[in-house]
Write a protein that holds these residues in place. Structure first.
Motif, mmCIF file in Angstrom:
data_model
loop_
_atom_site.group_PDB
_atom_site.id
_atom_site.type_symbol
_atom_site.label_atom_id
_atom_site.label_comp_id
_atom_site.label_asym_id
_atom_site.label_seq_id
_atom_site.Cartn_x
_atom_site.Cartn_y
_atom_site.Cartn_z
ATOM 1 N N CYS A 46 0.888 -1.170 -0.260
ATOM 2 C CA CYS A 46 0.100 -0.032 0.082
ATOM 3 C C CYS A 46 0.864 1.416 0.158
ATOM 4 C CB CYS A 46 -0.985 0.077 1.223
ATOM 5 S SG CYS A 46 -0.146 0.273 2.899
ATOM 6 N N GLY A 47 2.249 1.154 0.135
ATOM 7 C CA GLY A 47 2.877 2.331 0.140
ATOM 8 C C GLY A 47 3.704 2.747 1.258
ATOM 9 N N LYS A 48 3.443 1.748 2.483
ATOM 10 C CA LYS A 48 4.068 2.194 3.853
ATOM 11 C C LYS A 48 5.706 2.318 3.842
ATOM 12 C CE LYS A 48 2.304 -1.360 5.961
ATOM 13 N NZ LYS A 48 1.977 -2.054 4.907
ATOM 14 N N SER A 49 6.165 1.429 3.229
ATOM 15 C CA SER A 49 7.825 1.357 3.192
ATOM 16 C C SER A 49 8.210 2.508 2.033
ATOM 17 C CB SER A 49 8.098 -0.127 2.846
ATOM 18 O OG SER A 49 7.948 -1.002 3.793
ATOM 19 N N SER A 50 7.504 2.795 1.127
ATOM 20 C CA SER A 50 7.849 3.770 0.265
ATOM 21 C C SER A 50 7.819 4.992 1.074
ATOM 22 C CB SER A 50 7.042 3.739 -0.849
ATOM 23 O OG SER A 50 7.230 2.642 -1.690
ATOM 24 N N LEU A 51 6.702 5.317 1.872
ATOM 25 C CA LEU A 51 6.568 6.471 2.708
ATOM 26 C C LEU A 51 7.889 6.804 3.456
ATOM 27 C CD1 LEU A 51 4.897 9.016 3.778
ATOM 28 C CD2 LEU A 51 3.872 7.209 5.413
ATOM 29 N N ALA A 52 8.519 5.506 4.274
ATOM 30 C CA ALA A 52 9.413 5.823 5.057
ATOM 31 C C ALA A 52 10.720 6.256 4.299
ATOM 32 C CB ALA A 52 9.741 4.448 5.617
ATOM 33 N N ARG A 53 10.887 5.495 3.099
ATOM 34 C CA ARG A 53 12.234 5.922 2.233
ATOM 35 C C ARG A 53 12.019 7.317 1.887
ATOM 36 N NH1 ARG A 53 15.271 1.979 0.398
ATOM 37 N NH2 ARG A 53 14.657 -0.102 0.875
ATOM 38 N N ALA A 54 10.804 7.684 1.351
ATOM 39 C CA ALA A 54 10.473 9.129 0.788
ATOM 40 C C ALA A 54 11.103 10.177 2.074
ATOM 41 C CB ALA A 54 9.277 9.463 0.555
ATOM 42 N N LEU A 55 10.586 9.829 3.368
ATOM 43 C CA LEU A 55 11.152 10.753 4.209
ATOM 44 C C LEU A 55 12.548 10.729 4.596
ATOM 45 C CD1 LEU A 55 8.130 10.027 6.854
ATOM 46 C CD2 LEU A 55 8.456 11.988 5.428
ATOM 47 N N MET A 56 13.058 9.631 4.619
ATOM 48 C CA MET A 56 14.512 9.553 4.694
ATOM 49 C C MET A 56 15.367 9.608 3.375
ATOM 50 S SD MET A 56 14.766 8.929 7.902
ATOM 51 C CE MET A 56 16.665 8.531 7.814
ATOM 52 N N ARG A 57 14.722 9.857 2.401
ATOM 53 C CA ARG A 57 15.407 10.012 0.962
ATOM 54 C C ARG A 57 16.311 8.710 0.787
ATOM 55 N NH1 ARG A 57 17.873 16.060 -0.021
ATOM 56 N NH2 ARG A 57 16.221 17.152 0.717
ATOM 57 N N LEU A 58 15.784 7.682 1.308
ATOM 58 C CA LEU A 58 16.639 6.419 0.804
ATOM 59 C C LEU A 58 16.111 5.888 -0.531
ATOM 60 C CD1 LEU A 58 17.313 5.108 4.680
ATOM 61 C CD2 LEU A 58 18.995 6.256 2.799
ATOM 62 N N LEU A 59 16.391 6.331 -1.473
ATOM 63 C CA LEU A 59 15.393 5.877 -2.631
ATOM 64 C C LEU A 59 16.333 5.123 -3.726
ATOM 65 C CD1 LEU A 59 14.008 9.401 -3.180
ATOM 66 C CD2 LEU A 59 12.652 7.645 -2.283
ATOM 67 N N PRO A 60 15.535 4.165 -4.288
ATOM 68 C CA PRO A 60 16.071 3.155 -5.308
ATOM 69 C C PRO A 60 16.311 4.103 -6.301
ATOM 70 C CG PRO A 60 13.837 2.536 -5.278
ATOM 71 C CD PRO A 60 14.026 3.611 -3.831
ATOM 72 N N ARG A 61 17.082 3.467 -7.457
ATOM 73 C CA ARG A 61 17.486 4.323 -8.677
ATOM 74 C C ARG A 61 16.399 4.501 -9.558
ATOM 75 N NH1 ARG A 61 22.984 1.164 -10.979
ATOM 76 N NH2 ARG A 61 24.389 1.664 -9.085
ATOM 77 N N ASN A 62 15.000 3.728 -9.588
ATOM 78 C CA ASN A 62 14.065 4.025 -10.431
ATOM 79 C C ASN A 62 13.022 4.875 -9.832
ATOM 80 O OD1 ASN A 62 13.151 2.056 -8.554
ATOM 81 N ND2 ASN A 62 11.570 1.133 -9.766
ATOM 82 N N ALA A 63 13.275 5.231 -8.427
ATOM 83 C CA ALA A 63 12.548 6.519 -8.003
ATOM 84 C C ALA A 63 12.574 7.768 -8.508
ATOM 85 C CB ALA A 63 12.598 6.380 -6.572
ATOM 86 N N GLY A 64 11.578 8.356 -8.517
ATOM 87 C CA GLY A 64 11.286 9.751 -9.211
ATOM 88 C C GLY A 64 10.153 10.543 -8.884
ATOM 89 N N GLY A 65 9.905 11.910 -9.076
ATOM 90 C CA GLY A 65 8.738 12.399 -8.701
ATOM 91 C C GLY A 65 8.450 12.604 -7.202
ATOM 92 N N LEU A 66 9.733 12.768 -6.368
ATOM 93 C CA LEU A 66 9.319 12.936 -4.826
ATOM 94 C C LEU A 66 9.090 14.472 -4.859
ATOM 95 C CD1 LEU A 66 9.676 12.163 -2.063
ATOM 96 C CD2 LEU A 66 12.165 12.964 -2.224
ATOM 97 N N GLY A 67 7.880 14.695 -4.310
ATOM 98 C CA GLY A 67 7.208 16.135 -4.133
ATOM 99 C C GLY A 67 6.606 16.203 -3.020
ATOM 100 N N GLY A 68 6.062 17.306 -2.666
ATOM 101 C CA GLY A 68 5.283 17.808 -1.385
ATOM 102 C C GLY A 68 6.277 18.493 -0.373
ATOM 103 N N ARG A 69 5.904 18.660 0.856
ATOM 104 C CA ARG A 69 6.494 19.521 1.727
ATOM 105 C C ARG A 69 6.953 18.596 2.858
ATOM 106 N NH1 ARG A 69 4.400 25.233 2.798
ATOM 107 N NH2 ARG A 69 6.130 25.463 3.743
#
Length: 326
Positions: A46-69
């Motif tokens: 559902c996106g829970k772990s992706s939420l954690a990675r977005a907050l910590m900036r620990l993103l895989p190479r295929n990540a993009g479109g990180l937005g918001g505040r």
């Protein structure tokens, strides 16, 4: 409510896949107060772990479109470059205990050296001082001080989980994100880990984001609950309200699926399966599985405020609450 520590608004995260662009985190927003514990619930994917990675900036190479505040103690984090974020935010402001973290320890380095490493690398402490601090944190999470000299293979699964928790706490961060910290542990060990978290919360005033699918375990620590479904936040409420009177049909179905000790009614499974995030429905993403769906569900619902600390993204509540943003 406690003073705001972490404020998230309109957070988005995309992954570029062979099948197209997948939005794993879609317009998510919440606030965590100082010393509060926010539990993020939801099914796998559902996106829970992706939420954690977005907050910590620990993103895989295929990540993009990180937005918001994202604001931590009033400081905007997204404008920071990666080096500043690593040096000034990671470990000291935000720390993360990753999913399957029991396997994250280096098997050929003593546990104490690994726990002390953030202090030496990020704060420049000398080795003896860092190890002394590591011993203090070991005691806090329920590990004997002599375990500093042991290797990871000499520790049980629960002990390794406590060691990784100690590593996250050693630099005294304002907030710790824990991604499924008890998923591979037996029930007694889970209870020990949750008691250690409650002790840290009470003694240090550390804020927590606990990401899990385990409703029963999470209720031990939660002050607030955020429920995710198909990348979106569908309900946000204080823990007492969520566990006793959830507002979203998905939340109600989730609570009905949890076994209860003093209730004869058998747990009920949720029929169907979540939609693909590569091609999500236009309207309510839970509509295909919802027993209460009606015509309005073909449109994406906003978040309706039902109480001072309860917001639900469901058209059933358009007469009960005022439109707001989760």
């Amino acid at each position: 409510m406690c003073d705001a520590l972490l404020e998230v608004e309109g957070l988005t995260l995309d992954y570029h896949t062979r099948g197209g662009v997948m939005r794993a985190v879609d317009d998510v927003g919440f606030t965590v107060g100082r010393g509060e514990a926010l539990v993020v619930l939801g099914e796998s994917g559902c996106g829970k772990s992706s939420l954690a990675r977005a907050l910590m900036r620990l993103l895989p190479r295929n990540a993009g479109g990180l937005g918001g505040r994202v604001r931590l103690a009033g400081r905007e984090l997204h404008p920071l470059d990666d080096e500043t974020f690593r040096r000034e935010v990671q470990w000291q402001g935000l720390a993360l205990v990753m999913q399957a973290s029991m396997n994250a320890l280096n098997p050929v380095v003593k546990v104490g050296e690994q726990v002390a490493e953030p202090l030496r690398v990020h704060l420049g402490w000398e080795r003896r001082r860092a190890l002394a601090r590591a011993a203090e944190v070991f005691e806090l999470v329920g590990l004997p001080g002599d375990f500093l000299r042991r290797y990871p293979f000499e520790l049980s699964g629960g002990m390794r989980q406590r060691a990784v928790l100690a590593m996250a706490l050693v630099a005294e961060p304002d907030l710790v994100i824990l991604d499924e910290p008890t998923s591979a542990l037996d029930v007694l060990t889970q209870a020990g880990i949750m008691n250690a978290l409650k002790r840290v919360k009470a003694e240090l005033g550390t804020g927590f984001i606990l990401i899990t699918h385990d409703v029963a375990t999470s209720s031990e620590l939660a002050d607030q609950v955020a429920l995710m479904y198909a990348g979106q936040l569908v309900e946000m409420a204080d823990a007492a309200t969520f566990f006793s009177a959830p507002g979203h049909p998905y939340a109600q179905a989730l609570m009905a699926s949890v076994p209860k000790l003093r209730q004869r009614e058998r747990p009920r499974a949720i029929p169907g399966e979540p939609p693909s995030l590569l091609d999500p429905p236009v309207g309510c993403r839970f509509a295909a599985r919802c027993p209460r769906r009606f015509a309005d569900c073909a449109r994406l619902p906003p978040a309706f405020a039902l109480a001072p600390r309860q917001e639900v993204r469901c058209w059933l509540h358009q007469q009960d609450g005022m439109e707001d943003g989760v």
